[in-house]
Design a protein around this motif. Sequence first.
Motif, PDB file in Angstrom:
ATOM      1  N   LEU A   1       4.047   5.295 -31.486  1.00  0.00           N
ATOM      2  CA  LEU A   1       4.094   3.983 -32.126  1.00  0.00           C
ATOM      3  C   LEU A   1       2.755   3.601 -32.748  1.00  0.00           C
ATOM      4  O   LEU A   1       2.718   2.952 -33.798  1.00  0.00           O
ATOM      5  N   THR A   2       1.664   3.991 -32.113  1.00  0.00           N
ATOM      6  CA  THR A   2       0.338   3.667 -32.643  1.00  0.00           C
ATOM      7  C   THR A   2       0.097   4.404 -33.957  1.00  0.00           C
ATOM      8  O   THR A   2      -0.369   3.815 -34.935  1.00  0.00           O
TER       9      THR A   2
ATOM     10  N   TYR B   1      -5.153  -2.306 -27.421  1.00  0.00           N
ATOM     11  CA  TYR B   1      -4.118  -3.041 -26.682  1.00  0.00           C
ATOM     12  C   TYR B   1      -4.779  -3.822 -25.546  1.00  0.00           C
ATOM     13  O   TYR B   1      -5.776  -3.376 -24.962  1.00  0.00           O
ATOM     14  N   THR B   2      -4.225  -5.015 -25.263  1.00  0.00           N
ATOM     15  CA  THR B   2      -4.787  -5.867 -24.232  1.00  0.00           C
ATOM     16  C   THR B   2      -3.690  -6.637 -23.514  1.00  0.00           C
ATOM     17  O   THR B   2      -2.525  -6.636 -23.946  1.00  0.00           O
ATOM     18  N   ASP B   3      -4.056  -7.302 -22.419  1.00  0.00           N
ATOM     19  CA  ASP B   3      -3.110  -8.167 -21.705  1.00  0.00           C
ATOM     20  C   ASP B   3      -3.149  -9.552 -22.324  1.00  0.00           C
ATOM     21  O   ASP B   3      -3.901  -9.820 -23.263  1.00  0.00           O
ATOM     22  N   ALA B   4      -2.346 -10.467 -21.792  1.00  0.00           N
ATOM     23  CA  ALA B   4      -2.193 -11.794 -22.391  1.00  0.00           C
ATOM     24  C   ALA B   4      -3.457 -12.643 -22.288  1.00  0.00           C
ATOM     25  O   ALA B   4      -3.591 -13.647 -23.002  1.00  0.00           O
ATOM     26  N   ASP B   5      -4.386 -12.264 -21.400  1.00  0.00           N
ATOM     27  CA  ASP B   5      -5.613 -13.041 -21.227  1.00  0.00           C
ATOM     28  C   ASP B   5      -6.832 -12.370 -21.833  1.00  0.00           C
ATOM     29  O   ASP B   5      -7.929 -12.940 -21.811  1.00  0.00           O
TER      30      ASP B   5
ATOM     31  N   PHE C   1      -0.377  -6.723 -25.763  1.00  0.00           N
ATOM     32  CA  PHE C   1      -0.575  -7.207 -27.126  1.00  0.00           C
ATOM     33  C   PHE C   1      -1.390  -6.195 -27.931  1.00  0.00           C
ATOM     34  O   PHE C   1      -2.306  -5.560 -27.413  1.00  0.00           O
ATOM     35  N   GLU C   2      -1.028  -6.077 -29.191  1.00  0.00           N
ATOM     36  CA  GLU C   2      -1.793  -5.233 -30.106  1.00  0.00           C
ATOM     37  C   GLU C   2      -2.910  -6.060 -30.721  1.00  0.00           C
ATOM     38  O   GLU C   2      -2.685  -7.171 -31.197  1.00  0.00           O
ATOM     39  N   VAL C   3      -4.114  -5.504 -30.715  1.00  0.00           N
ATOM     40  CA  VAL C   3      -5.272  -6.149 -31.326  1.00  0.00           C
ATOM     41  C   VAL C   3      -5.764  -5.236 -32.443  1.00  0.00           C
ATOM     42  O   VAL C   3      -6.104  -4.081 -32.206  1.00  0.00           O
ATOM     43  N   ARG C   4      -5.814  -5.767 -33.663  1.00  0.00           N
ATOM     44  CA  ARG C   4      -6.221  -4.955 -34.819  1.00  0.00           C
ATOM     45  C   ARG C   4      -7.542  -5.459 -35.376  1.00  0.00           C
ATOM     46  O   ARG C   4      -7.697  -6.645 -35.655  1.00  0.00           O
TER      47      ARG C   4
ATOM     48  N   TYR D   1      -8.290  -7.042 -20.095  1.00  0.00           N
ATOM     49  CA  TYR D   1      -8.290  -5.577 -20.086  1.00  0.00           C
ATOM     50  C   TYR D   1      -8.063  -5.073 -21.511  1.00  0.00           C
ATOM     51  O   TYR D   1      -7.380  -5.702 -22.320  1.00  0.00           O
ATOM     52  N   LEU D   2      -8.647  -3.916 -21.790  1.00  0.00           N
ATOM     53  CA  LEU D   2      -8.559  -3.363 -23.139  1.00  0.00           C
ATOM     54  C   LEU D   2      -8.267  -1.869 -23.053  1.00  0.00           C
ATOM     55  O   LEU D   2      -8.887  -1.132 -22.282  1.00  0.00           O
ATOM     56  N   LEU D   3      -7.297  -1.442 -23.862  1.00  0.00           N
ATOM     57  CA  LEU D   3      -6.926  -0.027 -23.928  1.00  0.00           C
ATOM     58  C   LEU D   3      -7.071   0.474 -25.357  1.00  0.00           C
ATOM     59  O   LEU D   3      -6.730  -0.237 -26.310  1.00  0.00           O
ATOM     60  N   GLN D   4      -7.567   1.686 -25.490  1.00  0.00           N
ATOM     61  CA  GLN D   4      -7.608   2.346 -26.786  1.00  0.00           C
ATOM     62  C   GLN D   4      -6.928   3.702 -26.644  1.00  0.00           C
ATOM     63  O   GLN D   4      -7.278   4.499 -25.779  1.00  0.00           O
ATOM     64  N   GLY D   5      -5.947   3.946 -27.504  1.00  0.00           N
ATOM     65  CA  GLY D   5      -5.193   5.197 -27.409  1.00  0.00           C
ATOM     66  C   GLY D   5      -3.824   5.020 -28.024  1.00  0.00           C
ATOM     67  O   GLY D   5      -3.537   4.009 -28.663  1.00  0.00           O
ATOM     68  N   ASN D   6      -2.983   6.002 -27.814  1.00  0.00           N
ATOM     69  CA  ASN D   6      -1.659   5.995 -28.425  1.00  0.00           C
ATOM     70  C   ASN D   6      -0.607   5.404 -27.494  1.00  0.00           C
ATOM     71  O   ASN D   6      -0.528   5.759 -26.319  1.00  0.00           O
TER      72      ASN D   6
END
Length: 242
Positions: free
Chosen positions: A88-89, A66-70, A55-58, A73-78
């Motif tokens: 896409l980012t 970006y994160t999972d459905a729960d 999922f995209e979190v803005r 986990y959190l990702l930052q990057g392209n």
Amino acid sequence: MTLARKLLAAALGATFLASFHADAGEAEIRKNLAARIPQFAKIDEISKSPMPGVFEVRINGAEIFYTDADGNYLLQGNLIDVKARKNLTEARVEKLSQVAFDKLPLNDAFKIVRGNGKRKLAVFEDPNCGYCKHFERDLTNVDNVTVYLFLYPVLGPDSGVKSRDIWCSKDRAKSWTDWMTSEVKPQTAASGCDTAAIQRNVEFGRKYNITGTPTLIFSDGTRTPGAIPAAQVEKQLTAAAN
């Protein structure tokens, strides 16, 4: 119940369940991220990304994570579409950062009119920005344009002081031009001057991801960062007019 009605009812039920699960998933992400990372107490938008299960979190207008459905986990990057060879980012941030010229808060800017002023350009600038000073000197070679100048003090406290003094001067355009092209300092502003417009400019810039100065916005919505030469300004003004 006819077969057609049964199929319609099943389709509507599936749509409702999908919507329910999407809403529940978004609520879970919001709850978990806000509880674990104070920065995410205010999330602008959560949406499905092109990657399944991600999922995209803005936040802050155009800051993408970006994160999972729960929300564990959190990702930052392209996020890269390797098949299409597309970032896409980057494309998403660019879309979020677009500003229609007629939506700009022009009351929070002041005008510098050259020639007939028919062409229009908005510029976000910091009075202590060296690139902006170079740009302003070069911009004097561009005629028949109305420049909407948004004071955007992002380089430190003194930028805020100079922005205040310029905004509160009797002739803002002259005070700005004198300082940027000839290093003539603006007079100290009188107490009680309303400088709320400057703070609104900073907030607007953060919302639309204006991270550097100068940033130019042409009448067709084209956005260009950096101190581009007068010839390129001319070219883009012509393109925007057409």
